[in-house]
Design a protein around this motif. Sequence first.
Motif, PDB file in Angstrom:
ATOM      1  N   SER A  52       0.785  -1.225   0.000  1.00  0.00           N
ATOM      2  CA  SER A  52       0.000   0.000   0.000  1.00  0.00           C
ATOM      3  C   SER A  52       0.823   1.283   0.000  1.00  0.00           C
ATOM      4  N   GLY A  53       2.117   1.179  -0.099  1.00  0.00           N
ATOM      5  CA  GLY A  53       2.957   2.377  -0.085  1.00  0.00           C
ATOM      6  C   GLY A  53       3.338   2.740   1.342  1.00  0.00           C
ATOM      7  N   SER A  54       4.307   3.607   1.474  1.00  0.00           N
ATOM      8  CA  SER A  54       4.731   3.988   2.821  1.00  0.00           C
ATOM      9  C   SER A  54       3.896   5.155   3.325  1.00  0.00           C
ATOM     10  N   LEU A  55       3.955   5.380   4.620  1.00  0.00           N
ATOM     11  CA  LEU A  55       3.168   6.452   5.226  1.00  0.00           C
ATOM     12  C   LEU A  55       3.562   7.825   4.684  1.00  0.00           C
ATOM     13  N   GLY A  56       4.823   8.106   4.611  1.00  0.00           N
ATOM     14  CA  GLY A  56       5.286   9.376   4.060  1.00  0.00           C
ATOM     15  C   GLY A  56       5.013  10.561   4.971  1.00  0.00           C
ATOM     16  N   GLU A  57       5.487  11.703   4.555  1.00  0.00           N
ATOM     17  CA  GLU A  57       5.403  12.943   5.328  1.00  0.00           C
ATOM     18  C   GLU A  57       3.971  13.402   5.568  1.00  0.00           C
ATOM     19  N   GLU A  58       3.085  13.154   4.615  1.00  0.00           N
ATOM     20  CA  GLU A  58       1.717  13.675   4.735  1.00  0.00           C
ATOM     21  C   GLU A  58       0.961  13.111   5.939  1.00  0.00           C
ATOM     22  N   TYR A  59       1.412  11.975   6.471  1.00  0.00           N
ATOM     23  CA  TYR A  59       0.732  11.358   7.618  1.00  0.00           C
ATOM     24  C   TYR A  59       1.502  11.534   8.922  1.00  0.00           C
ATOM     25  N   LYS A  60       2.577  12.286   8.888  1.00  0.00           N
ATOM     26  CA  LYS A  60       3.455  12.433  10.049  1.00  0.00           C
ATOM     27  C   LYS A  60       2.721  12.872  11.308  1.00  0.00           C
ATOM     28  N   ASP A  61       1.807  13.815  11.185  1.00  0.00           N
ATOM     29  CA  ASP A  61       1.101  14.359  12.346  1.00  0.00           C
ATOM     30  C   ASP A  61      -0.361  13.917  12.428  1.00  0.00           C
ATOM     31  N   LYS A  62      -0.702  12.839  11.729  1.00  0.00           N
ATOM     32  CA  LYS A  62      -2.086  12.356  11.724  1.00  0.00           C
ATOM     33  C   LYS A  62      -2.161  10.995  12.406  1.00  0.00           C
ATOM     34  N   PRO A  63      -3.326  10.670  12.930  1.00  0.00           N
ATOM     35  CA  PRO A  63      -3.503   9.328  13.505  1.00  0.00           C
ATOM     36  C   PRO A  63      -3.336   8.262  12.415  1.00  0.00           C
ATOM     37  N   ILE A  64      -2.811   7.106  12.793  1.00  0.00           N
ATOM     38  CA  ILE A  64      -2.618   6.010  11.846  1.00  0.00           C
ATOM     39  C   ILE A  64      -3.947   5.600  11.200  1.00  0.00           C
ATOM     40  N   GLY A  65      -5.051   5.819  11.918  1.00  0.00           N
ATOM     41  CA  GLY A  65      -6.370   5.481  11.382  1.00  0.00           C
ATOM     42  C   GLY A  65      -6.720   6.242  10.116  1.00  0.00           C
ATOM     43  N   VAL A  66      -6.222   7.468   9.971  1.00  0.00           N
ATOM     44  CA  VAL A  66      -6.460   8.254   8.754  1.00  0.00           C
ATOM     45  C   VAL A  66      -5.841   7.535   7.563  1.00  0.00           C
ATOM     46  N   TYR A  67      -4.609   7.097   7.735  1.00  0.00           N
ATOM     47  CA  TYR A  67      -3.919   6.357   6.675  1.00  0.00           C
ATOM     48  C   TYR A  67      -4.670   5.071   6.337  1.00  0.00           C
ATOM     49  N   LEU A  68      -5.044   4.318   7.376  1.00  0.00           N
ATOM     50  CA  LEU A  68      -5.739   3.046   7.152  1.00  0.00           C
ATOM     51  C   LEU A  68      -7.078   3.250   6.453  1.00  0.00           C
ATOM     52  N   GLN A  69      -7.805   4.284   6.867  1.00  0.00           N
ATOM     53  CA  GLN A  69      -9.097   4.557   6.247  1.00  0.00           C
ATOM     54  C   GLN A  69      -8.938   4.931   4.774  1.00  0.00           C
ATOM     55  N   GLU A  70      -7.937   5.718   4.463  1.00  0.00           N
ATOM     56  CA  GLU A  70      -7.700   6.086   3.060  1.00  0.00           C
ATOM     57  C   GLU A  70      -7.308   4.865   2.232  1.00  0.00           C
ATOM     58  N   GLN A  71      -6.497   3.970   2.805  1.00  0.00           N
ATOM     59  CA  GLN A  71      -6.123   2.744   2.102  1.00  0.00           C
ATOM     60  C   GLN A  71      -7.339   1.844   1.888  1.00  0.00           C
ATOM     61  N   MET A  72      -8.196   1.749   2.898  1.00  0.00           N
ATOM     62  CA  MET A  72      -9.407   0.948   2.800  1.00  0.00           C
ATOM     63  C   MET A  72     -10.332   1.501   1.709  1.00  0.00           C
ATOM     64  N   ASN A  73     -10.525   2.817   1.706  1.00  0.00           N
ATOM     65  CA  ASN A  73     -11.384   3.433   0.695  1.00  0.00           C
ATOM     66  C   ASN A  73     -10.808   3.269  -0.710  1.00  0.00           C
ATOM     67  N   ALA A  74      -9.485   3.302  -0.827  1.00  0.00           N
ATOM     68  CA  ALA A  74      -8.844   3.083  -2.121  1.00  0.00           C
ATOM     69  C   ALA A  74      -9.087   1.651  -2.597  1.00  0.00           C
ATOM     70  N   TYR A  75      -9.061   0.700  -1.673  1.00  0.00           N
ATOM     71  CA  TYR A  75      -9.321  -0.700  -2.026  1.00  0.00           C
ATOM     72  C   TYR A  75     -10.761  -0.867  -2.512  1.00  0.00           C
ATOM     73  N   ILE A  76     -11.703  -0.247  -1.819  1.00  0.00           N
ATOM     74  CA  ILE A  76     -13.111  -0.308  -2.240  1.00  0.00           C
ATOM     75  C   ILE A  76     -13.252   0.282  -3.642  1.00  0.00           C
ATOM     76  N   SER A  77     -12.622   1.404  -3.891  1.00  0.00           N
ATOM     77  CA  SER A  77     -12.675   2.039  -5.220  1.00  0.00           C
ATOM     78  C   SER A  77     -12.062   1.141  -6.284  1.00  0.00           C
ATOM     79  N   GLU A  78     -10.978   0.466  -5.947  1.00  0.00           N
ATOM     80  CA  GLU A  78     -10.324  -0.444  -6.894  1.00  0.00           C
ATOM     81  C   GLU A  78     -11.237  -1.613  -7.258  1.00  0.00           C
ATOM     82  N   VAL A  79     -11.913  -2.167  -6.258  1.00  0.00           N
ATOM     83  CA  VAL A  79     -12.854  -3.264  -6.502  1.00  0.00           C
ATOM     84  C   VAL A  79     -13.970  -2.790  -7.443  1.00  0.00           C
ATOM     85  N   GLN A  80     -14.495  -1.600  -7.180  1.00  0.00           N
ATOM     86  CA  GLN A  80     -15.552  -1.055  -8.030  1.00  0.00           C
ATOM     87  C   GLN A  80     -15.039  -0.777  -9.442  1.00  0.00           C
ATOM     88  N   ALA A  81     -13.819  -0.254  -9.564  1.00  0.00           N
ATOM     89  CA  ALA A  81     -13.239   0.031 -10.881  1.00  0.00           C
ATOM     90  C   ALA A  81     -13.024  -1.256 -11.681  1.00  0.00           C
TER      91      ALA A  81
END
Length: 115
Positions: A52-81
Amino acid sequence: MSMQNIKANDLVRDEYGNYYEVVGVHMDGETLKALEVSNLYFETSFRTAADSGSLGEEYKDKPIGVYLQEQMNAYISEVQANERPIYGIRDLMVNRIKVYAVDITQPHPKRNQTV
């Protein structure tokens, strides 16, 4: 949509808006009898950085749940695509397909996996 074409990694959605990934398919000959599902958020949390890629700078000050939720939503979008259906849990039950949920308090099979 045929319930008999469900395969591992397909998605199931319940009436509350929760998504589950199919992690096991149980057949009786050619007939689908039961599915084992795991909460998609839980499954996403066990994907490797290579998946799923690395966390990177954009998630440095955010809860890990934000990253996980975005990855989950990307997976749902991929399934639909990929035009895979997202099955309703009630539809599965109406079609006499048993649905079993993974116990998330138990160790995940990928828990000790190394990349």
